[in-house]
Design a protein around this motif. Sequence first.
Motif, PDB file in Angstrom:
ATOM      1  N   THR A 101       0.849  -1.190   0.000  1.00 23.40           N
ATOM      2  CA  THR A 101       0.000   0.000   0.000  1.00 23.40           C
ATOM      3  C   THR A 101       0.885   1.239   0.000  1.00 23.40           C
ATOM      4  N   SER A 102       0.247   2.396  -0.107  1.00 20.83           N
ATOM      5  CA  SER A 102       1.050   3.600  -0.306  1.00 20.83           C
ATOM      6  C   SER A 102       1.464   4.231   1.021  1.00 20.83           C
ATOM      7  N   SER A 103       2.251   3.502   1.792  1.00 21.21           N
ATOM      8  CA  SER A 103       2.671   4.034   3.085  1.00 21.21           C
ATOM      9  C   SER A 103       3.970   4.828   2.979  1.00 21.21           C
ATOM     10  N   VAL A 153      -9.331  12.124 -10.907  1.00 25.54           N
ATOM     11  CA  VAL A 153     -10.063  10.858 -11.038  1.00 25.54           C
ATOM     12  C   VAL A 153      -9.164   9.714 -10.588  1.00 25.54           C
ATOM     13  N   GLU A 154      -9.585   9.027  -9.534  1.00 24.89           N
ATOM     14  CA  GLU A 154      -8.795   7.954  -8.926  1.00 24.89           C
ATOM     15  C   GLU A 154      -9.635   6.692  -8.837  1.00 24.89           C
ATOM     16  N   ASP A 155      -8.968   5.548  -8.837  1.00 27.73           N
ATOM     17  CA  ASP A 155      -9.700   4.283  -8.718  1.00 27.73           C
ATOM     18  C   ASP A 155     -10.268   4.086  -7.311  1.00 27.73           C
ATOM     19  N   ILE A 156      -9.403   4.292  -6.301  1.00 29.32           N
ATOM     20  CA  ILE A 156      -9.837   3.964  -4.941  1.00 29.32           C
ATOM     21  C   ILE A 156      -9.175   4.870  -3.917  1.00 29.32           C
ATOM     22  N   LEU A 157      -9.937   5.255  -2.939  1.00 34.77           N
ATOM     23  CA  LEU A 157      -9.444   6.056  -1.816  1.00 34.77           C
ATOM     24  C   LEU A 157      -9.302   5.110  -0.627  1.00 34.77           C
ATOM     25  N   ASP A 158      -8.038   4.888  -0.265  1.00 31.38           N
ATOM     26  CA  ASP A 158      -7.728   3.872   0.747  1.00 31.38           C
ATOM     27  C   ASP A 158      -7.187   4.588   1.999  1.00 31.38           C
ATOM     28  N   SER A 159      -5.869   4.649   2.179  1.00 28.18           N
ATOM     29  CA  SER A 159      -5.332   5.388   3.333  1.00 28.18           C
ATOM     30  C   SER A 159      -5.540   6.893   3.163  1.00 28.18           C
ATOM     31  N   GLY A 160      -5.610   7.329   1.898  1.00 28.02           N
ATOM     32  CA  GLY A 160      -5.741   8.755   1.620  1.00 28.02           C
ATOM     33  C   GLY A 160      -4.408   9.442   1.357  1.00 28.02           C
ATOM     34  N   HIS A 161      -3.331   8.682   1.450  1.00 26.12           N
ATOM     35  CA  HIS A 161      -1.997   9.259   1.276  1.00 26.12           C
ATOM     36  C   HIS A 161      -1.813   9.851  -0.119  1.00 26.12           C
ATOM     37  N   THR A 162      -2.181   9.078  -1.141  1.00 22.91           N
ATOM     38  CA  THR A 162      -2.005   9.517  -2.537  1.00 22.91           C
ATOM     39  C   THR A 162      -2.771  10.812  -2.799  1.00 22.91           C
ATOM     40  N   ASN A 171     -13.233  -3.257   4.192  1.00 25.19           N
ATOM     41  CA  ASN A 171     -11.787  -3.394   4.114  1.00 25.19           C
ATOM     42  C   ASN A 171     -11.387  -4.735   3.503  1.00 25.19           C
ATOM     43  N   GLU A 172     -11.509  -4.805   2.173  1.00 25.50           N
ATOM     44  CA  GLU A 172     -11.114  -6.012   1.474  1.00 25.50           C
ATOM     45  C   GLU A 172     -10.361  -5.611   0.214  1.00 25.50           C
ATOM     46  N   PHE A 173      -9.366  -6.382  -0.161  1.00 29.10           N
ATOM     47  CA  PHE A 173      -8.586  -6.040  -1.350  1.00 29.10           C
ATOM     48  C   PHE A 173      -9.364  -6.438  -2.595  1.00 29.10           C
ATOM     49  N   GLY A 205      -9.856  -1.853 -13.796  1.00 27.67           N
ATOM     50  CA  GLY A 205      -8.696  -0.960 -13.670  1.00 27.67           C
ATOM     51  C   GLY A 205      -7.802  -1.266 -12.486  1.00 27.67           C
ATOM     52  N   LEU A 206      -8.353  -1.870 -11.432  1.00 25.50           N
ATOM     53  CA  LEU A 206      -7.551  -2.139 -10.233  1.00 25.50           C
ATOM     54  C   LEU A 206      -6.810  -3.466 -10.367  1.00 25.50           C
ATOM     55  N   ASP A 207      -5.578  -3.462  -9.885  1.00 29.98           N
ATOM     56  CA  ASP A 207      -4.746  -4.649 -10.074  1.00 29.98           C
ATOM     57  C   ASP A 207      -4.320  -5.301  -8.772  1.00 29.98           C
ATOM     58  N   TYR A 208      -3.863  -6.539  -8.930  1.00 32.12           N
ATOM     59  CA  TYR A 208      -2.974  -7.156  -7.947  1.00 32.12           C
ATOM     60  C   TYR A 208      -1.766  -7.625  -8.755  1.00 32.12           C
TER      61      TYR A 208
HETATM   62  P1  IMP Z   1      -4.009   5.369  -0.722  1.00 28.22           P
HETATM   63  O1  IMP Z   1      -2.875   6.277  -1.086  1.00 28.22           O
HETATM   64  O2  IMP Z   1      -3.677   4.478   0.442  1.00 28.22           O
HETATM   65  O3  IMP Z   1      -5.342   6.024  -0.577  1.00 28.22           O
HETATM   66  O4  IMP Z   1      -4.088   4.265  -1.857  1.00 28.22           O
HETATM   67  C1  IMP Z   1      -4.475   4.496  -3.105  1.00 28.22           C
HETATM   68  C2  IMP Z   1      -3.882   3.472  -4.048  1.00 28.22           C
HETATM   69  O5  IMP Z   1      -3.633   2.162  -3.461  1.00 28.22           O
HETATM   70  C3  IMP Z   1      -4.906   3.230  -5.118  1.00 28.22           C
HETATM   71  O6  IMP Z   1      -4.782   4.194  -6.149  1.00 28.22           O
HETATM   72  C4  IMP Z   1      -4.627   1.824  -5.553  1.00 28.22           C
HETATM   73  O7  IMP Z   1      -3.680   1.811  -6.596  1.00 28.22           O
HETATM   74  C5  IMP Z   1      -4.048   1.131  -4.340  1.00 28.22           C
HETATM   75  N1  IMP Z   1      -5.087   0.293  -3.669  1.00 28.22           N
HETATM   76  C6  IMP Z   1      -5.641   0.504  -2.460  1.00 28.22           C
HETATM   77  N2  IMP Z   1      -6.559  -0.439  -2.159  1.00 28.22           N
HETATM   78  C7  IMP Z   1      -6.594  -1.270  -3.228  1.00 28.22           C
HETATM   79  C8  IMP Z   1      -7.367  -2.460  -3.525  1.00 28.22           C
HETATM   80  O8  IMP Z   1      -8.225  -2.952  -2.777  1.00 28.22           O
HETATM   81  N3  IMP Z   1      -7.112  -3.027  -4.744  1.00 28.22           N
HETATM   82  C9  IMP Z   1      -6.203  -2.539  -5.621  1.00 28.22           C
HETATM   83  N4  IMP Z   1      -5.469  -1.442  -5.377  1.00 28.22           N
HETATM   84  C10 IMP Z   1      -5.654  -0.805  -4.191  1.00 28.22           C
END
Ligand code: IMP
Length: 178
Positions: free
Chosen positions: A73-75, A96-105, A148-150, A155-158
């Motif tokens: 993740t983007s820590s 335009v972003e795929d997902i807002l997770d930690s919010g760091h990006t 909270n699931e991956f 567009g989203l990858d693993y």
């Molecule tokens: P943040 O900076 O933690 O908000 O993370 C944003 C980035 O983490 C996203 O733009 C994704 O690329 C990646 N990310 C976070 N969660 C997921 C997930 O569940 N699946 C795929 N990518 C994720």
Amino acid sequence: MDRNIKTVLLSEEEIHNRVAELGKQITQRYVGEDIVCIGVLKGCFIFMADLVRCIDLPAAIDFMVISSYGNGTSSGDITVKKDLSRSIEGKHVLIVEDILDSGHTLTFLKQYLAARNPASIEVAVLLNKPSRRQYPVTAEYIGFEIENEFVVGYGLDYAELYRNLPYIGILAPEAYAS
Ligand code: IMP
Ligand code: MG
């Protein structure tokens, strides 16, 4: 369904309908204005392509590539790998972003772009995982709130795979094995 997908969380149809609603909302918000849509690659590429076709405004399109170092993740620290191709000074910016997770990006990006004096900055994300938030940032347009699931697909990858799935799915544990 892809053999590595455990559950389909959001179907193609659900995504399609919700993206159309977001497009309408954005169109109403900026009526009479020009906007610049800034996609954050690579995760945004399908959402952005669908969303901008539902926005009925003069819209310029640009992309950024951002990378973060850290584990998964983007820590870690964020760096800009590809910057905008045009000035945004005085323009209305829609990130335009795929997902807002930690919010760091997004926290980084909003600060980074605000320094260029746009008229405004708003954010559209397809997915929001509020339970993961570490930075006090939010988005004006949110497609879906998820647990909270991956997730992968649309567009989203693993590990750079699954971006081409037309739906959002949860990976099966075997998918992480290799
Ligand atoms: P943040 O900076 O933690 O908000 O993370 C944003 C980035 O983490 C996203 O733009 C994704 O690329 C990646 N990310 C976070 N969660 C997921 C997930 O569940 N699946 C795929 N990518 C994720
Ligand atoms: Mg990613």
